[in-house]
Design a protein around this motif. Structure first.
Motif, PDB file in Angstrom:
ATOM      1  N   SER A   1      -1.170  -3.865   8.633  1.00  0.00           N
ATOM      2  CA  SER A   1      -0.431  -2.615   8.692  1.00  0.00           C
ATOM      3  C   SER A   1       0.874  -2.822   9.440  1.00  0.00           C
ATOM      4  O   SER A   1       1.072  -3.816  10.132  1.00  0.00           O
TER       5      SER A   1
ATOM      6  N   TYR B   1      -6.179  -6.850   5.465  1.00  0.00           N
ATOM      7  CA  TYR B   1      -5.311  -5.670   5.575  1.00  0.00           C
ATOM      8  C   TYR B   1      -4.372  -5.849   6.771  1.00  0.00           C
ATOM      9  O   TYR B   1      -4.821  -6.081   7.895  1.00  0.00           O
TER      10      TYR B   1
ATOM     11  N   LEU C   1      -9.187   1.526  -2.833  1.00  0.00           N
ATOM     12  CA  LEU C   1      -8.426   1.796  -1.624  1.00  0.00           C
ATOM     13  C   LEU C   1      -7.711   3.126  -1.803  1.00  0.00           C
ATOM     14  O   LEU C   1      -6.942   3.294  -2.754  1.00  0.00           O
TER      15      LEU C   1
ATOM     16  N   VAL D   1      -5.695   4.160   5.631  1.00  0.00           N
ATOM     17  CA  VAL D   1      -6.098   3.415   4.438  1.00  0.00           C
ATOM     18  C   VAL D   1      -7.622   3.333   4.454  1.00  0.00           C
ATOM     19  O   VAL D   1      -8.205   2.758   5.378  1.00  0.00           O
TER      20      VAL D   1
ATOM     21  N   LEU E   1      -5.280   6.180   0.045  1.00  0.00           N
ATOM     22  CA  LEU E   1      -4.383   6.538   1.137  1.00  0.00           C
ATOM     23  C   LEU E   1      -4.622   8.009   1.472  1.00  0.00           C
ATOM     24  O   LEU E   1      -4.351   8.891   0.656  1.00  0.00           O
TER      25      LEU E   1
ATOM     26  N   ASP F   1      -2.809   4.408  -4.359  1.00  0.00           N
ATOM     27  CA  ASP F   1      -4.221   4.036  -4.392  1.00  0.00           C
ATOM     28  C   ASP F   1      -4.441   2.856  -5.335  1.00  0.00           C
ATOM     29  O   ASP F   1      -3.697   2.668  -6.311  1.00  0.00           O
TER      30      ASP F   1
ATOM     31  N   LEU G   1       0.840  -1.197   0.000  1.00  0.00           N
ATOM     32  CA  LEU G   1       0.000   0.000   0.000  1.00  0.00           C
ATOM     33  C   LEU G   1       0.876   1.250   0.000  1.00  0.00           C
ATOM     34  O   LEU G   1       1.054   1.934   1.010  1.00  0.00           O
TER      35      LEU G   1
END
Length: 456
Positions: A452, A450, A396, A403, A398, A359, A356
Motif C-alpha cells: 500500500s 499487497y 479483491l 482493500v 475496494l 475491484d 488497485l
C-alpha cells in the motif's frame, strides 16, 4: 482471559493504576464487568460496545483490528473511528475505544457510553456527534461503561479476545498472581502426530521355570502349570508394538508453502550512464487541447478523506501522506469528499504488478464470470500446474480506503501470511479479510503480495 480466585467479592470503585507512558499500557490489567455489551482487547486497542449483535459489532471490531495491525496508535484510532462514523449510513451502537499515544491516552466515545479517566467523565450523550480526547499521562484510574448496571468483578481478567461485558476497569497486574490467560494471537495449530503407546509391562523374568522345577517333587500338582504362563517371555515385546509405531500420522491436506525467490539487485553509478538529452514536453496553448485523464476510470468513486499541506488526498487514518510523505499528525483533519486514488498494488510471484484502482477477480479463468465480461471488475488469470486454483478463486474489493480479500468458496482454499507472522492461515470458505501493508496471499502454489501507499 485470566481468572484469579480471590475472595469472590465485587468492587464498586475503579481500580487504581499508574500509567506514566505508552509502554506501560501493554502490562495494564483489564477487569471486565458483567453486562449486555461486548468487550474486546485487540493488541493495544480496547473496545467496549453497547450491543451483542454481531452485525452491529463487526464494523467497530474490524476497525479495532485494523488499528492494532498498524501498531495501535492513539491518533490513528481517533481518525479511523471518526471516518467510520462520518461515512456509515446505519445507526452505530454506543461504544468506547481506547489506545495509547506518546503524549497520552486517546479515547473516542459515542452515544450514551461513558468513560471516567482520573475522575473526569467523558460521554457522547450530550454531544451532537461524538467525543474525542487525548488525556495526558499519567493515568491513575479508568472505568468505562455501556450498561448502567455493570459492576466490575474482583476476580476476572481479560488478556486478549472478545467477551460479553457491560464495562471494564483498569488495574495493575500482580506478578505473583496465577491464572489462565488467553493468548494474544490465535493461530491455527499445526497437526500433531499421535503419541507412542505406552509399552506393555514386561512379564516375570526367566527364574520362574527354575523355581517350578525345584518345587515340582514335593509340591502338589496345581503348582506345576506355572511354567507355561511364563512361556511368552520368548517373544520379543517390540514386535507387537512395531505396527503401531509404523502407522503414519494423519495430516490435513494443504499445499506446501513455497520459498520466496527474490531476484538480485544491481546498482550502477549515475555518472556511468550515457548522457541523453530528454525530449522536452509539449507546450499546451489552450486547456481544451488537454485530453481528459483516465487515471480514475470512467466512474471515479468519491470517498471521505483529508488533504495534506501539499493538497494530496489521503486516507484520514494515515499519519503520513502517501504521495509526498509529509507528516499529518499535527494537522487538524478536515473530512471532505474527493476522488479515491489507487490504494496500492498487488505483486505476483512472477513480477506482474496490478494497480488497485478497481475491484479484481483472481482465478484460473476469471473471464468466465459475467462481471468481468461486462467490465464491472477486472480479471487476473493465475495459472498453476498443481490444478489447485478454481476458475474464480478469490476477489479483491475496494471498500472506502480498505482493500478486502474475499475467498470465493474455492475448493482448495485461500491462505494468508500476515506481517510478522511465522506461518500461513487458511481463510474461512467465503470469508473476508482486510489486507494490511506486507500481507502475502497464497492461491494454489502461487503467491502474491499487497503493498500500500502507507508502507512507502
Amino acid at each position: 482471559m485470566e481468572q484469579n480466585i480471590d475472595d469472590g467479592s465485587d468492587v464498586s470503585s475503579p481500580a487504581g493504576v499508574d500509567l506514566a507512558s505508552a509502554e506501560a499500557w501493554d502490562d495494564v490489567e483489564c477487569r471486565p464487568s458483567s453486562g449486555s455489551g461486548t468487550l474486546a482487547r485487540v493488541g493495544r486497542v480496547m473496545l467496549l460496545v453497547g450491543s451483542s449483535d454481531p452485525a452491529a459489532v463487526a464494523p467497530l471490531l474490524g476497525q479495532a483490528e485494523l488499528v492494532a495491525a498498524n501498531g495501535g496508535q492513539g491518533r490513528q484510532l481517533a481518525r479511523g473511528y471518526a471516518l467510520l462514523l462520518g461515512t456509515t449510513t446505519v445507526d452505530t451502537p454506543d461504544f468506547v475505544a481506547l489506545a495509547p499515544h506518546d503524549t497520552g491516552l486517546a479515547l473516542i466515545v459515542q452515544g450514551d457510553a461513558t468513560v471516567t479517566v482520573n475522575g473526569t467523565e467523558y460521554s457522547g450523550r450530550e454531544s451532537l456527534a461524538w467525543v474525542e480526547k487525548l488525556v495526558p499521562w499519567p493515568i491513575t484510574s479508568l472505568e468505562a461503561k455501556v450498561d448502567g448496571a455493570a459492576v466490575p468483578s474482583a476476580h476476572l481478567r481479560l488478556g486478549a479476545g472478545v467477551i460479553a461485558a457491560g464495562g471494564f476497569t483498569l488495574g495493575v497486574r500482580a506478578p505473583s498472581e496465577e491464572g489462565l490467560e488467553v493468548p494474544r494471537a490465535l493461530e491455527v495449530p499445526a497437526p500433531v502426530a499421535p503419541a507412542d503407546p505406552a509399552p506393555a509391562p514386561a512379564p516375570e523374568p526367566a527364574p520362574a521355570p527354575v523355581l517350578a522345577k525345584a518345587v515340582a517333587e514335593p509340591a502338589p500338582a496345581p503348582v506345576a502349570p506355572a511354567p507355561p504362563a511364563a512361556a511368552p517371555v520368548a517373544e520379543p515385546a517390540p514386535a507387537a508394538a512395531a505396527p503401531v509405531l509404523a502407522k503414519p500420522a494423519v495430516d490435513r491436506p494443504a499445499p506446501a508453502p513455497l520459498e520466496d525467490h527474490i531476484g538480485g539487485f544491481d546498482s550502477v553509478l549515475l555518472r556511468d550512464l550515457e548522457d541523453e538529452a530528454p525530449t522536452p514536453l509539449p507546450i499546451i496553448g489552450d486547456e481544451r487541447d488537454v485530453a481528459p485523464s483516465e487515471e480514475h476510470g470512467e466512474h471515479p468513486e468519491h470517498v471521505r478523506g483529508v488533504y495534506c499541506k501539499n493538497r494530496h488526498f489521503n486516507d484520514p487514518r494515515q499519519l503520513f501522506c502517501g504521495i509526498c510523505g509529509i507528516n499529518m499528525v499535527q494537522q487538524t483533519p478536515v473530512l471532505v469528499d474527493g476522488v479515491r486514488p489507487p490504494l496500492g498494488v498487488i505483486v505476483l510471484d512472477d513480477g506482474a504488478v496490478f494497480q488497485l484502482d478497481s475491484d479484481y477477480l483472481l482465478g484460473r479463468d476469471p473471464g468466465s464470470d459475467e462481471r468481468v465480461r461486462s467490465g464491472e471488475v477486472r480479471g487476473v488469470p493465475i495459472q498453476d500446474t498443481s490444478n489447485q486454483i478454481s476458475r474464480v478463486h478469490a476477489r479483491l474489493e475496494l471498500r472506502g480506503w480498505d482493500v478486502v480479500l474475499i475467498d470465493n468458496a474455492s475448493t482448495n482454499g485461500t491462505y494468508l501470511n500476515l506481517p510478522q507472522s511465522p506461518g500461513w492461515q487458511r481463510m474461512q470458505s467465503g470469508g473476508s479479510h482486510v489486507l494490511v501493508q506486507g500481507t502475502r496471499v497464497r492461491i494454489g502454489h502461487r503467491t502474491l503480495a499487497y503493498n500500500s501507499h502507507a508502507g512507502q
